[in-house]
Design an enzyme around this catalytic site. Structure first.
Site, PDB file in Angstrom:
ATOM      1  N   LYS A 119       0.805  -1.220   0.000  1.00 14.15           N
ATOM      2  CA  LYS A 119       0.000   0.000   0.000  1.00 14.15           C
ATOM      3  C   LYS A 119       0.841   1.275   0.000  1.00 14.15           C
ATOM      4  CE  LYS A 119      -4.342  -1.728   1.910  1.00 14.15           C
ATOM      5  NZ  LYS A 119      -4.073  -3.138   1.696  1.00 14.15           N
ATOM      6  N   GLU A 203      -3.370   7.595   7.309  1.00 15.33           N
ATOM      7  CA  GLU A 203      -4.037   8.433   6.315  1.00 15.33           C
ATOM      8  C   GLU A 203      -5.275   9.065   6.937  1.00 15.33           C
ATOM      9  OE1 GLU A 203      -4.974   5.838   3.077  1.00 15.33           O
ATOM     10  OE2 GLU A 203      -6.835   5.129   3.983  1.00 15.33           O
ATOM     11  N   HIS A 238     -15.252  -4.155   7.174  1.00 16.11           N
ATOM     12  CA  HIS A 238     -14.484  -3.735   5.999  1.00 16.11           C
ATOM     13  C   HIS A 238     -14.529  -4.761   4.875  1.00 16.11           C
ATOM     14  CE1 HIS A 238     -12.963  -0.407   8.362  1.00 16.11           C
ATOM     15  NE2 HIS A 238     -12.516  -1.251   9.268  1.00 16.11           N
ATOM     16  N   ARG A 296      -6.171  -8.595  -9.860  1.00 10.72           N
ATOM     17  CA  ARG A 296      -6.826  -9.881 -10.115  1.00 10.72           C
ATOM     18  C   ARG A 296      -8.274  -9.626 -10.478  1.00 10.72           C
ATOM     19  NH1 ARG A 296      -9.941  -9.583  -5.701  1.00 10.72           N
ATOM     20  NH2 ARG A 296      -9.062  -8.834  -3.742  1.00 10.72           N
TER      21      ARG A 296
END
Length: 464
Positions: A119, A203, A238, A296
């Site tokens: 990430k 973030e 999530h 993917r």
């Protein structure tokens, strides 16, 4: 040269293996399935032209044994390997070993997998391409003090994430310095245990956010084709439970910018084959930031196929073989589609509830598509993800698709197994979902409302 490989090994199981085999059969491509003995009775094993048993220490390890799977592919004459999603799908070492063995890898380059799988690195790459991100581009914090300094720079609340993470594992929200110090250490520890990589970054946390993703197909000549967007905001822990395409009530200008950013992100790593670029959209301001890129095919790809009249697996095979899409590839967005993930889990607390399936009847009718890895007489075991089926409804507009989705849920019959279907029925009836005005907090809000109503009902019983 043929547009497709003559023989395909499917390095996966269940629903996605069955779905890949279905397209391969239509194209005249011979298929090889691999399976752990615990899955021997699942439909994908019988539907492949050939099936080879694996022998790992555990069922999960069987499907993660890239060396054993590649050996089977070579010995049984496979020309290509399709990894599906999960397991080895985003394993760069496995992708590399497949290509080095002279087989086609149905996916992007190892370089793209590596860069987008981290990430921190992915944020750095897309930021350089002009894609909006939250926080400092490419920054990972090495201590709680650095995390606090970054939080002061971008403002609380913040989200702490593992750089190598996925599936929501290790994510935590912090509202002040003390929260952040604790969350940082917890996430770093969990990341080290779960992913073997303890890099963590901070973030900005968007409280009222929509999770919107763009499906792309990349060709070897650098062309990136977009296949519209999907709204995946309906999530628990999530993890997505309902998706729809196109995203409802999305400003056309925002949609155009999302697609533009998705293409830029894909080009930043010379992306080839199917991929999905995910974003968080602030419902208050309309601003959005890059979340991640999945290198993917996605679980929710059927709704894009329904709204664009394409077979994404077919295009994946064509790109892997020839470097480009099929000559007749002409996607055109039309109508609306909704996907419901039917999972073997407690519909109130969402804990997995594996077990045997005694009766299994899929809904049918106009606009209905069901992708499932199970039939009556099979069993959802504790070894794998709890997904039982994906019930999809398509219509000329959202209203029609939603009514068909409700009807399909009512028609679905699964006995012997506890599923989340009752909760999905509740979600579809909420005012927020009905209007298309919802965000990632919908599931929690619906749960809270159910608990409130249940409490009132108990109080009424006591006083009666």
């Amino acid at each position: 040269m043929s547009e497709f490989p003559d023989c395909l090994l499917v390095a996966n199981r269940g629903e996605i293996a069955r779905r890949i085999i279905r397209t391969a059969k239509r194209l005249g491509v011979r298929t090889i399935a691999v399976y752990d003995p615990v899955d021997a009775k699942l439909p994908f094993v019988a539907e492949a032209d050939e099936a080879v048993a694996l022998s790992g220490e555990t069922p999960v390890k069987s499907y993660l044994d890239g060396d054993a799977i590649l050996k089977i592919a070579v010995e049984h004459g496979a020309a290509a390997v399709h990894p599906g999603y999960g397991f080895l799908a985003e394993n760069a070492d496995f992708a590399r070993s497949v290509t080095e063995a002279g087989l086609k890898w149905v996916g992007p380059s190892t370089e793209a997998i590596v860069k987008m799988g981290d990430k921190v690195e992915s944020r750095r790459a897309v930021a350089e391409a002009g894609v909006p991100i939250s926080g400092d581009a490419g920054a990972a914090q090495s201590s709680p003090a650095e995390a606090v300094a970054e939080a002061h720079r971008i403002g609380y609340p913040v989200m702490v994430k593992a750089s190598a993470g996925g599936g929501g594992i290790g994510m935590a929200v912090a509202h002040d310095d003390d929260d952040l110090r604790t969350a940082f250490e917890n996430t770093r520890s969990m990341a080290a245990r779960s992913f073997g990589n303890d890099r963590v970054f901070v973030e900005r946390f968007i409280a009222a956010a929509r999770h919107v993703e763009v499906q792309i197909l990349g060709c070897e000549d650098g062309t990136i084709v977009e296949l519209g967007e999907r709204d995946c905001s309906t999530q628990r822990r999530h993890q997505k439970v309902i998706e729809e395409s196109p995203a409802p009530n999305l400003n056309p200008e925002t949609r155009d910018k999302l697609i533009e950013s998705a293409i830029a992100a894909a080009k930043s790593v010379n992306y080839v084959n199917a991929g999905t670029v995910e974003f968080l959209v602030d419902t208050t301001t309309g601003d959005f930031v890059f979340l991640e890129m999945n290198t993917r095919i996605q679980v929710e790809h059927p709704i894009t196929e329904l709204t664009h009249g394409v077979d994404i697996v077919e295009q994946q095979l064509a790109i892997a073989t020839t470097g480009t899409t099929t000559p007749d590839f002409a996607p055109k967005q039309n109508g609306h589609a909704i996907e419901l993930r039917i999972c073997a889990e407690d519909p109130k607390r969402f804990y997995p509830r594996p077990g045997p399936i005694l009766i299994y009847t899929e809904p049918s009718g106009e606009g209905i598509r069901v992708d499932s890895g199970f039939t009556a007489g099979t069993e959802v075991t504790q070894h794998f993800d709890s997904l039982v089926a994906k019930v999809c409804a398509f219509g000329p507009d959202r209203e029609t698709a939603l009514e068909r989705a409700k009807g399909a849920l009512a028609e679905l019959e699964i006995e012997g197994l506890t599923t989340n279907a009752p909760f999905l029925e509740v979600l579809l009836e909420t005012e927020e979902f009905g209007s298309g005005q919802y965000d990632t907090g919908l599931v929690e809000a619906t749960q809270a409302e159910q608990k409130r109503l249940a409490k009132l009902a108990k109080q009424a019983q006591r006083s009666a």
